[in-house]
Design a protein around this motif. Structure first.
Motif: not given
Length: 448
Positions: A1-23
């Motif tokens: 398993m690639d831990r760096e990819r796992a963290e990067a993918h979760l951060r990508m989802l988190a950034e998308d979530e934070m862009r919509h955080a006011a909804l």
């Protein structure tokens, strides 16, 4: 398993979530769901996942219009959204003896009977599994249940024991797993069981065979990613068999997600970090399962497979046949210990069939917490009966102070009443255990 990819993918989802955080409709569940999946398969450590989830919560707090809610989000933390983790003790050797003995009970003006299914000595504790039925003072009060608190026992060495509830079933009162206090020594030959003051004791023979003759374990397994997806499939099948209609995924008890729409996020995250290989057939099989169960909006982009695994398809065929004819409740003696799977030991303690619900009682050792926290890493439990039919399972349980668990495992669809034996299959990430256990139905009092 690639831990760096796992963290990067979760951060990508988190950034998308934070862009919509006011909804107001967005609550961070998507990121939390994927974080739990990645930590469950070992692609991400708890500390990293918590840090990313905290960042999402802070962004939501800063952008929320309500100052009180902002303070709550900023200080709530994420501990409750991550799986419980602790040191896993090694599962200790145990012993389980089939009993199959009917014992009359009278306590004041309440009388009845108990059917002893098994005696087990697991770790240090001694467990008696039984089904009880009582009659009230008149025929108009048939559902009064007598108390097990009056029960006591004396063993062949003269030691005396009181009883305490260690587990109970889901289909009604009187399904008991009782623990002997104090813990008994190994090698008991019999118990004299007393069920009430002034009532004569009944001798219970404990000298029978302790383990099933046909139990095996094989190495090799799907790995943590596919195991998690297999766990999801099991819970979908079990929930569908229990609720014959289109259902939301949360009814299946999925702890890494609350809606069927989240499956695509989970599958994609596991594929990105290589917890699920590109050649794995399981994502396509899971998409096909959702298609057959008419669960839309799952978000899995892999095209559905042409065929499902045999156990999955077999359960669906039974589901499509509709409910079988009901009969009176019956109990069955079925007991034995499976070989350990990844440090977890499963012991079958008995079976109770209420007519429309079948429950197999089990004891679990070698765990780190109660059943609700570990279903994503536990072995997936399948049951195949003597007629060749497969059955999905859904487990619920409670842990005692030593994190030993007694479970009532619902078998869905229910076992047929002509079942002569069952094969219990516990599939883990890297190993699989099998045990074929004879089923001895209670014949003298089928009303229990």
């Amino acid at each position: 398993m690639d831990r760096e990819r796992a963290e990067a993918h979760l951060r990508m989802l988190a950034e998308d979530e934070m862009r919509h955080a006011a909804l107001p409709s967005r609550t961070g569940i998507r990121v939390s769901r994927v974080a739990q999946a990645l930590t469950a398969v070992g692609a991400l450590d708890d500390e990293t996942a918590k840090r990313i989830l905290d960042e999402v919560d802070l962004a939501r707090a800063l952008r929320h219009p309500d100052p009180v809610f902002r303070r709550f989000l900023a200080t709530a933390g994420t501990a409750s959204r991550l799986p419980y983790r602790a040191h896993r003790p090694r599962a200790a050797d145990g012993r389980v003896v089939p009993v199959g003995q009917l014992v009359p009970v009278r306590a004041g003006d309440v009388s009845g009977e108990i059917y002893l299914l098994s005696y087990a000595r697991q770790v240090s504790r001694g467990l008696l599994t039984m089904i009880a039925r009582s009659c009230g003072p008149s025929e108009h009060d048939p559902d009064v249940v007598f108390s097990f608190l009056d029960f006591a026992a004396t063993d062949d060495q003269g030691n005396r024991y009181e009883m305490g509830l260690h587990g109970s079933g889901v289909s009604g009162p009187g399904e008991w797993i009782l623990r002997l206090h104090p813990d008994p020594p190994p090698g008991l030959r019999w118990l004299d069981l007393s069920t009430g003051a002034g009532e004569p004791a009944t001798r219970v023979d404990l000298s029978g065979p302790a383990h099933p003759a046909d139990a095996t374990v094989s190495t090799g397994g799907p790995g943590p990613g596919e195991h998690l997806l297999n766990s999801i499939a099991m819970r979908l099948l079990a929930a569908t068999a229990a609720c014959p209609r289109q259902i939301p995924l949360y009814l299946a008890g999925l702890t890494v997600g609350q809606t069927v729409e989240g499956l695509g996020d989970i599958v994609a995250a596991l594929q990105v970090c290589e917890a699920v290989a590109p050649s794995s057939p399981v994502p396509a099989q899971l998409a096909a399962l959702c298609q057959q169960l008419e669960l839309s909006g799952h978000g899995i982009t892999t095209p559905p497979a042409d065929r499902l695994p045999e156990p999955w398809q077999n359960v669906i065929v039974q589901f499509m046949r509709g409910p079988q004819a009901h009969g009176p409740a019956r109990s069955a003696v079925v007991a034995g210990a499976l070989p350990e799977v990844e440090g977890i030991g499963l012991t079958v303690l008995g079976l109770h069939h209420t007519g429309d619900l079948a429950v197999v009682f089990m004891h679990v050792s070698g765990t780190t917490g109660d059943a609700s926290f570990e279903l994503n890493t536990w072995p997936v439990i399948w049951i195949r009966d003597s007629g060749g039919w497969w059955h999905a399972t859904r487990a619920g349980g409670s842990a005692d102070e030593d994190r030993e668990i007694t479970m009532d495992v619902q078998v869905m669809p229910p076992l047929g009443r002509d079942t002569d034996w069952i094969e219990v299959i516990a599939s883990g990430r890297s190993a699989q255990a099998h045990a074929i256990l004879p089923v001895r139905w209670q014949a003298s009092r089928p009303a229990i």
